[in-house]
Design a protein around this motif. Structure first.
Motif, PDB file in Angstrom:
ATOM      1  N   GLY A   1       0.823  -1.218   0.000  1.00  0.00           N
ATOM      2  CA  GLY A   1       0.000   0.000   0.000  1.00  0.00           C
ATOM      3  C   GLY A   1       0.852   1.263   0.000  1.00  0.00           C
ATOM      4  N   LYS A   2       1.916   1.211   0.793  1.00  0.00           N
ATOM      5  CA  LYS A   2       2.781   2.395   0.924  1.00  0.00           C
ATOM      6  C   LYS A   2       3.375   2.805  -0.431  1.00  0.00           C
ATOM      7  CE  LYS A   2       6.453   4.144   3.865  1.00  0.00           C
ATOM      8  NZ  LYS A   2       7.431   3.844   4.912  1.00  0.00           N
ATOM      9  N   LEU A   3       3.791   1.823  -1.209  1.00  0.00           N
ATOM     10  CA  LEU A   3       4.424   2.112  -2.500  1.00  0.00           C
ATOM     11  C   LEU A   3       3.421   2.461  -3.593  1.00  0.00           C
ATOM     12  CD1 LEU A   3       7.087  -0.769  -2.604  1.00  0.00           C
ATOM     13  CD2 LEU A   3       7.502   1.653  -2.119  1.00  0.00           C
ATOM     14  N   ARG A   4       2.212   1.864  -3.527  1.00  0.00           N
ATOM     15  CA  ARG A   4       1.237   2.057  -4.618  1.00  0.00           C
ATOM     16  C   ARG A   4       0.199   3.116  -4.323  1.00  0.00           C
ATOM     17  NH1 ARG A   4       0.961  -3.625  -7.534  1.00  0.00           N
ATOM     18  NH2 ARG A   4       2.924  -4.410  -6.746  1.00  0.00           N
ATOM     19  N   GLY A   5       0.110   3.486  -3.049  1.00  0.00           N
ATOM     20  CA  GLY A   5      -0.872   4.511  -2.671  1.00  0.00           C
ATOM     21  C   GLY A   5      -2.039   3.909  -1.911  1.00  0.00           C
ATOM     22  N   TYR A   6      -2.531   4.633  -0.894  1.00  0.00           N
ATOM     23  CA  TYR A   6      -3.651   4.136  -0.086  1.00  0.00           C
ATOM     24  C   TYR A   6      -4.959   4.560  -0.743  1.00  0.00           C
ATOM     25  CZ  TYR A   6       0.055   3.319   3.315  1.00  0.00           C
ATOM     26  OH  TYR A   6       1.204   2.880   3.933  1.00  0.00           O
ATOM     27  N   THR A   7      -5.241   4.006  -1.908  1.00  0.00           N
ATOM     28  CA  THR A   7      -6.421   4.436  -2.669  1.00  0.00           C
ATOM     29  C   THR A   7      -7.404   3.282  -2.855  1.00  0.00           C
ATOM     30  OG1 THR A   7      -5.469   3.792  -4.789  1.00  0.00           O
ATOM     31  CG2 THR A   7      -4.969   6.021  -4.017  1.00  0.00           C
ATOM     32  N   ALA A   8      -8.642   3.635  -3.197  1.00  0.00           N
ATOM     33  CA  ALA A   8      -9.678   2.632  -3.469  1.00  0.00           C
ATOM     34  C   ALA A   8      -9.286   1.778  -4.677  1.00  0.00           C
ATOM     35  CB  ALA A   8     -11.014   3.320  -3.732  1.00  0.00           C
ATOM     36  N   GLU A   9      -8.607   2.390  -5.626  1.00  0.00           N
ATOM     37  CA  GLU A   9      -8.178   1.671  -6.825  1.00  0.00           C
ATOM     38  C   GLU A   9      -7.195   0.539  -6.484  1.00  0.00           C
ATOM     39  OE1 GLU A   9      -6.222   3.434 -10.763  1.00  0.00           O
ATOM     40  OE2 GLU A   9      -7.846   4.630  -9.901  1.00  0.00           O
ATOM     41  N   VAL A  10      -6.257   0.841  -5.596  1.00  0.00           N
ATOM     42  CA  VAL A  10      -5.276  -0.170  -5.188  1.00  0.00           C
ATOM     43  C   VAL A  10      -5.970  -1.283  -4.390  1.00  0.00           C
ATOM     44  CG1 VAL A  10      -3.210  -0.575  -3.763  1.00  0.00           C
ATOM     45  CG2 VAL A  10      -3.289   1.385  -5.308  1.00  0.00           C
ATOM     46  N   GLN A  11      -6.960  -0.912  -3.572  1.00  0.00           N
ATOM     47  CA  GLN A  11      -7.728  -1.924  -2.825  1.00  0.00           C
ATOM     48  C   GLN A  11      -8.473  -2.848  -3.796  1.00  0.00           C
ATOM     49  OE1 GLN A  11     -10.337   0.120  -0.108  1.00  0.00           O
ATOM     50  NE2 GLN A  11      -8.776   0.261   1.476  1.00  0.00           N
TER      51      GLN A  11
END
Ligand code: HEC
Length: 205
Positions: free
Chosen positions: A146-156
């Protein structure tokens, strides 16, 4: 005469060993399937249907995991269409429960009782957190996912879909289809998504 027969045998073996034809491969596959069918015995929840390959698995077997582009595209779309996102729209659960699931390799064996929840066995293939005692490297490291890709709904959503059916992205992936196969429940997948994408999770420390 005798010598000629022996030599033709050696030649045939050399040809078969040197470059297996499509017909040879089909024959080897049929032989392997027959041997597995003969030696696998249904026991408990591990029933004979485990040996049946679906369309995707048959294609990966046939092409030795190197699918022609058109087949790959069609099968990836087929797998993606089978992904069911949570009805309540919430993709993430409890990272602590997710951590326990990721490190739990139990489930699906003949000695497991029907309905008993399975673990995710993620540790078998992925590096996840510094607390891990050991991990496999068949899959890429998921450290700081999460830290590297971003804490976003898209990454979830990406994490949810990957866990639900990784073969929607890489059709001949070695990663099991945890959602499609019914190995993990929706709630369990949400907990694993939290483990990968929650800023408080050890994965992101
Ligand atoms: C048998 C090995 C195996 C197991 C078990 C496994 N994975 Fe994977 N996973 C892979 C491989 C190999 C890839 C690389 C891409 C591919 O082939 O699909 C991957 C890719 C991923 C990705 C995408 C990584 C990226 O860089 O985008 C995520 C997320 C993931 N796995 C999460 C999990 C989680 C969570 C679990 C446990 C529920 C799990 N995996 C269990 C083998 C495995």
């Amino acid at each position: 005469m005798k010598r000629a027969i022996i030599w033709s045998g050696v030649l045939a073996a050399a040809v078969a060993g040197g470059c297996a034809t499509t017909a040879d491969r089909a024959a080897y596959d049929a032989k392997a399937t027959a041997t597995i069918q003969r030696d696998f015995h249904a026991r408990g929840i591990a029933t004979m249907d485990r040996l049946e390959q679906d369309e995707l698995q048959l294609a990966c077997t046939k092409y030795r995991d190197h699918l022609p582009a058109d087949v790959e595209k069609r099968l990836a779309a087929q797998q993606a269409a089978a992904i069911r996102l949570p009805a309540d729209g919430k993709l993430s659960g409890d990272w602590k429960r997710g951590a326990a699931l990721a490190e739990n390799g139990r489930g699906m064996t003949w000695s497991d009782k029907p309905g008993q929840p399975s673990g995710g066995s993620c540790y078998n293939c992925h590096e996840l957190a510094p607390q891990q005692t050991s991990f496999g490297t068949m899959g890429p490291s998921l450290r700081q996912f999460g830290k590297l890709r971003g804490y976003t709904a898209e990454v979830q959503k990406y994490a949810y879909e990957r866990i639900y059916n990784s073969k929607a992205f890489t059709p001949c992936s070695a990663m099991p289809r945890f959602g499609t196969s019914g190995t993990l429940t929706e709630a369990q997948i949400k907990d694993l998504v939290a483990y990968l994408t929650d800023p408080e999770s050890p994965v992101n420390k």
